[in-house]
Every structure is written in C-alpha cells, then in structure tokens.
Design a protein around this motif. Structure first.
Motif, short mmCIF file in Angstrom:
data_model
loop_
_atom_site.label_atom_id
_atom_site.label_comp_id
_atom_site.label_asym_id
_atom_site.label_seq_id
_atom_site.Cartn_x
_atom_site.Cartn_y
_atom_site.Cartn_z
N TYR A 20 0.84 -1.19 0.00
CA TYR A 20 0.00 0.00 0.00
C TYR A 20 0.88 1.25 0.00
CZ TYR A 20 -3.65 -3.33 1.11
OH TYR A 20 -4.52 -4.40 1.08
N ILE A 43 -4.10 2.38 -0.56
CA ILE A 43 -4.26 1.82 -1.90
C ILE A 43 -2.90 1.40 -2.43
CG2 ILE A 43 -6.33 3.16 -2.41
CD1 ILE A 43 -4.56 5.03 -4.10
N GLU A 44 -2.90 0.40 -3.27
CA GLU A 44 -1.67 -0.09 -3.88
C GLU A 44 -1.27 0.78 -5.06
OE1 GLU A 44 0.07 -4.27 -5.82
OE2 GLU A 44 -1.86 -4.22 -4.80
N HIS A 60 -5.05 -0.67 -9.31
CA HIS A 60 -5.54 -1.69 -8.39
C HIS A 60 -6.72 -1.16 -7.58
CE1 HIS A 60 -1.56 -3.55 -9.13
NE2 HIS A 60 -2.22 -4.67 -8.89
N ALA A 61 -6.63 0.08 -7.12
CA ALA A 61 -7.70 0.63 -6.29
C ALA A 61 -9.00 0.74 -7.07
CB ALA A 61 -7.29 2.00 -5.76
N ASP A 77 -10.54 -2.65 -7.07
CA ASP A 77 -11.00 -3.04 -5.74
C ASP A 77 -12.25 -2.29 -5.32
OD1 ASP A 77 -8.84 -4.75 -5.57
OD2 ASP A 77 -7.61 -3.38 -4.38
N LEU A 78 -12.28 -0.98 -5.56
CA LEU A 78 -13.36 -0.16 -5.03
C LEU A 78 -14.63 -0.23 -5.86
CD1 LEU A 78 -11.33 3.00 -3.93
CD2 LEU A 78 -11.95 0.96 -2.60
N ARG A 86 -15.72 -7.33 1.28
CA ARG A 86 -15.31 -7.11 -0.10
C ARG A 86 -13.88 -6.58 -0.25
NH1 ARG A 86 -19.57 -7.35 -3.71
NH2 ARG A 86 -21.19 -8.65 -2.77
N LEU A 87 -13.33 -5.98 0.77
CA LEU A 87 -12.00 -5.38 0.68
C LEU A 87 -11.03 -6.10 1.61
CD1 LEU A 87 -12.92 -1.58 0.54
CD2 LEU A 87 -12.62 -3.20 -1.36
N ALA A 88 -9.73 -5.88 1.38
CA ALA A 88 -8.69 -6.56 2.15
C ALA A 88 -8.77 -6.18 3.63
CB ALA A 88 -7.32 -6.19 1.59
#
Length: 354
Positions: free
Chosen positions: A262, A309-310, A314-315, A318-319, A281-283
């Motif tokens: 991150y 966020i990475e 990626h974000a 993910d989002l 749903r998220l890490a």
C-alpha cells in the motif's frame, strides 16, 4: 510395514469401536481384501476380534480388551503438531504418519479421556482456505517440506511476477507457512548463489557477528510454493540458525509486505451499506483503516474515511465492487479513473430503458 498396519487396524478398533472392513480400508488407504487379511492375522495372533454380519454389522474387539502397544515412532512423534490439521498434513506428505500417531495417542488414553478427545474432533473443525477460492495445486510441496525437514539445500526454478519471470535459485529452506490456504516456503539464499538482489548468507561454520547476522537476514525471502516449477534436492545439507524464529519472521515479513504493497492513500465517502460491505469485499488492512479513520455520519448516514491503496489501477478494481455505496474524493486521478470506468460501463450497457 505390515506390522505397522496391523497395529493401526488394532488401534482403529480399540478407539473407534465397531467398523466395517470398507471403513477401515478407507481410513488406512488400503484395499478391503488387505483389511480382511490383516483381521485374520490379528485373530491368529490371539487378538479377540469379533465379527458380526448384517447391515449394521462389522468388526470390533472383545469388550474390555485393550492393547498397550502404542509407542510412537520418531516420525510419528515429529508429526504430532499436525494432529489437528489432516488436510495440511496430507499436502505435506505426513498424512499417514499423523493418522498413525493420532491412533496411538487415543489408544494410550483411558476410555473416558479417549471419548472426550474424539468428541472434541466432532465439535471443532479447521478450514484453512479463504472463501470463494479454490486451493492452489502444490505438486512440489512434499518435496519442499522434505528438504525443510532434512535441512537439505534445494535448487528451484521459480516463476516471479516481474521480469525475468523464470529464475533459478539455490536455497536453504528454513520453514513452510500455510496462509489462508496458500503455502509459502521461507528460505535463505545459499552462499555464492550469485543473486544480484540480495546479500549472500554467511557459511554455517562462520562465527556469527552483527555483519554476518545482517547478511543472513538480508538473504531470507518468501516463495510461493505453487510458483515453484521445478525442484532439485542438492546433496549438501545446512545448519539452520538457532536464532531463526519462523513465526516471528513471518509476522514481521507480513507487516513489511502490507506496508510495501500500500503505497498511497485515498479519501472516500461510504454509505451505511458500503461500510457494512467493506469487511466482506476489501482486504483486511483496508477494512481496518476504514474503521480507524471513519468520521461521524452525515445527515444521510455517509462517512468519510482514509484507506490505503496499492495503485490507482488496483484501487479502481478493488473499489468498484462497492458500486454506488462508495464515492472517491481524493486523489483526483483515482476519482477520474472511477468515473471513466463507470462511463465505460454505461456506454457498454446503454442508458436505462424508459
């Protein structure tokens, strides 16, 4: 080999009670015919095995009979740690040994204690893999575990994420770790491995100094077992440093890994439903950050939060799983990426029907 199996048959009957030949064959991973031969051999040796025919029949020991031939072999004693992890033990190649050790332990217990132990197994079950994930094939896991156990150096062909993708490494495997259904091996580079990106580990016979300790620590890496394409056990063995603590190293490594992954922060707004969905749903690291940074709800129940966020790419992926329950406020490039993704979806599916 047969003597060990005969003892296993005897201990199965002693700890489980009445069993069919088919049930014993499945437990011992042999044929039903082999079980019949073993039962005959036990009877000839004077063991009071009783047989009852019929749909509810099977084999059992005469009431009150107990054997005391329950001594653990060295392999069985070494495998006791895996007694509650049968699937992991099987993947490591210890399945049969763990099963035999468990039978001997149960047989050595008084009847009441044995019944309580079996009851615990009925009430508690560990399922290591995460949800919605198939277990990775790890055909070389048993070989890796064998090298760890035998302190034998290995040469592996490994598939990395970055170029060059396929690399060869000579390693001293220090331990294996099962994390959320994924197997990893923690290993130090062999001295003189020639890797340009790490320092060489000190030879085992070199007296430890701060410099050699630092070099060793720098040589330790984590490898995903499923990405090992080939493995060769080398003739050389190595001395595992007494100071190396696998559990402590893993805890430190995972903390560094999360911190390294991150690299940025995003500011978002979450609806009450979105906040409820975050842990699912998220890490975990992102979910923790939301809980720690969430402000007071506004009039509609939405909250602002900061999350790690990475990268923007990626974000965005993910989002998007939270759909209209999350709004990105910052950074601008992530907000723009989310808007582009939504516009693309709208263009693809078309405007809603009137």
């Amino acid at each position: 080999m047969r003597a060990s199996r005969l003892l296993s048959v005897l201990l199965l009957l002693q700890t489980r009670g009445r069993l069919t030949a088919r049930e014993m064959a499945a437990e011992l991973e042999v044929s039903v015919r082999t079980v019949y031969r073993d039962l005959d051999a036990l009877a000839e040796a004077g063991v009071p095995v009783l047989a009852e025919r019929g749909a509810t029949g099977g084999y059992e020991l005469l009431a009150g009979y107990r054997t005391r031939l329950t001594g653990l072999t060295s392999d069985e004693a070494d495998s006791l740690l895996f007694a509650g992890l049968p699937d992991a033990a099987a993947e490591l190649g210890f399945g049969a040994v763990v099963a035999a050790a468990e039978l001997k332990l149960l047989a050595a217990l008084p009847a009441e204690a044995c019944e309580r132990a079996l009851r615990v197994r009925e009430l508690f079950h560990l399922d290591a893999p995460g949800w919605f994930r198939a277990a990775e094939p790890v055909p070389l896991l048993a070989e890796v575990a064998g090298a760890v156990w035998g302190r034998r150096r290995i040469r592996i062909t490994y598939l990395r994420w970055r170029a060059p993708r396929r690399v060869v490494r000579e390693l001293e495997p220090l331990g294996v770790v099962l994390k959320s259904g994924t197997w990893y091996v923690v290993a130090a580079a062999c001295p003189g491995d020639g890797r340009a990106d790490i320092a060489d580990a000190p030879p085992a016979e070199t007296p430890e100094t701060p410099e050699t300790a630092e070099a060793f620590e720098a040589s330790v890496r984590v490898y995903r077992v499923a990405r090992i394409l080939g493995l060769e056990a080398m003739p050389e063995t190595f001395e595992r440093p007494e100071r190396f603590d696998l559990a402590a190293y893993w805890e430190q490594w995972t903390a560094r890994y999360e911190a390294g992954v991150y690299r940025g922060t995003a500011t978002v707004r979450l609806s009450p439903e979105g906040r409820r969905m975050v842990p699912f749903r998220l890490a975990p690291a992102v979910a923790r950050a939301v809980e720690q940074t969430a402000g007071d709800p506004d009039a509609d129940g939405w909250v602002r939060a900061e999350l790690p966020i990475e990268s923007v790419r990626h974000a965005r992926g993910d989002l998007l799983v939270l759909g209209p329950e999350l709004e990105v406020l910052d950074p601008p490039e992530l907000r723009a990426a989310m808007a582009d993704a939504v516009a693309g979806l709208t263009a693809f599916y078309g405007p809603p029907a009137c």
